[in-house]
Design an enzyme around this catalytic site. Structure first.
Site, PDB file in Angstrom:
ATOM      1  N   SER A 149       0.861  -1.187  -0.078  1.00 41.31           N
ATOM      2  CA  SER A 149       0.014   0.057  -0.125  1.00 41.31           C
ATOM      3  C   SER A 149       0.963   1.268   0.013  1.00 41.31           C
ATOM      4  CB  SER A 149      -1.014   0.023   1.102  1.00 41.31           C
ATOM      5  OG  SER A 149      -1.531   1.402   1.444  1.00 41.31           O
ATOM      6  N   TYR A 162      -2.413   0.578  10.471  1.00 37.55           N
ATOM      7  CA  TYR A 162      -2.308  -0.008   8.982  1.00 37.55           C
ATOM      8  C   TYR A 162      -0.916   0.439   8.447  1.00 37.55           C
ATOM      9  CZ  TYR A 162      -4.064  -0.588   4.045  1.00 37.55           C
ATOM     10  OH  TYR A 162      -4.356  -1.121   2.917  1.00 37.55           O
TER      11      TYR A 162
END
Length: 257
Positions: A149, A162
């Site tokens: 990501s 995250y």
């Protein structure tokens, strides 16, 4: 025929990757936990969703398994070898997103979930699949692709957990690539930006905003489409993708812009 295993295959980037590889003539085992609408912390796909992904492709097969379960992943790899006799590429796309609070306000259970699915899930996927590629007929053509990501490079507001697990995915791939030196098998991370998926909708909800506002931070000034990421991943899976070994492909539309 080249053969791939794709995790997180029931929707989003995973589903688009199954379709792209199948269109390109690959056989694909499409794996997803299919946790359904009652999943935590938000609704996840069902078995019906996964079945719909593979339905158009005679050489695609659905497999319900959780990437947190090493034995289930090993059984999936065994199924690939039983049906097709080889494994040429693995795309570790399974992930969840959570956040919306500062690090010191984030509950332990949230971090545990992110770690187990997004980071340890990629680790376990590699641990059970790489040996099959090494033992196969053409290790030099084999690829391990982890979907990381933009959060694996940048720090995102109120998304420390995250951020941490996606940085871990990048580090995992770099370490795996070093372990694979001289084998022919290669490993690469692909780091998407804001991509039009249910996960992006969940992220927008965490920020109490919408998808367009998140995508506005990218230089493209629009959300990426899952099919665009699938095309990038398909290249990473190809013989030509060997040049990306140990790298991170920043398929993020210019994030942040």
């Amino acid at each position: 025929m080249r053969v791939a295993l794709v995790t997180g295959a029931a929707r989003g980037i995973g589903a688009a990757t199954v379709a792209r590889l199948a269109e390109d003539g690959w056989a694909v085992l499409a794996l997803d936990a299919c946790a359904g609408p009652e999943a935590s912390p938000y609704a996840l796909p069902t078995r019906a969703d996964l079945d719909a992904v593979v339905a158009p492709w005679p050489e695609a097969e659905a497999c319900v398994a959780d990437v947190r379960d090493r034995a289930a992943l090993a059984a999936a790899v065994a199924r690939v070898l039983e049906r097709w006799g080889r494994l040429d590429a693995v795309v570790a796309a399974a992930a969840v997103v959570a956040g919306g609070r500062a690090l010191w306000e984030t509950p332990d259970e949230e971090l545990d979930l992110l770690w187990d699915v997004d980071a340890r899930g990629v680790w376990l996927t590699a641990a059970v699949s790489v040996p099959a590629m090494l033992a196969g007929p053409d290790p030099s053509g084999c690829r391990f692709v982890a979907v990381a990501s933009a959060a694996g490079t940048h720090g995102l507001f109120r998304m420390a957990g995250y951020n941490a697990v996606k940085h871990a995915v990048v580090g995992l791939v770099k370490g795996l690539a070093a372990d694979l030196v001289g084998t022919g098998v290669t490993a690469v991370a692909v780091s998407p930006g804001s991509t039009r998926t249910p996960m992006l909708e969940q992220t927008a909800a965490l920020y109490d905003t919408d998808v367009a506002a998140l995508a506005a931070h990218q230089l493209l000034r629009r959300p990426l489409e899952p099919e665009e990421l699938a095309a990038t991943i398909a290249f990473c899976c190809s013989p030509a993708g060997a040049v990306l070994h140990g790298g991170v492909v920043h398929a993020d539309g210019g994030f942040p812009g």
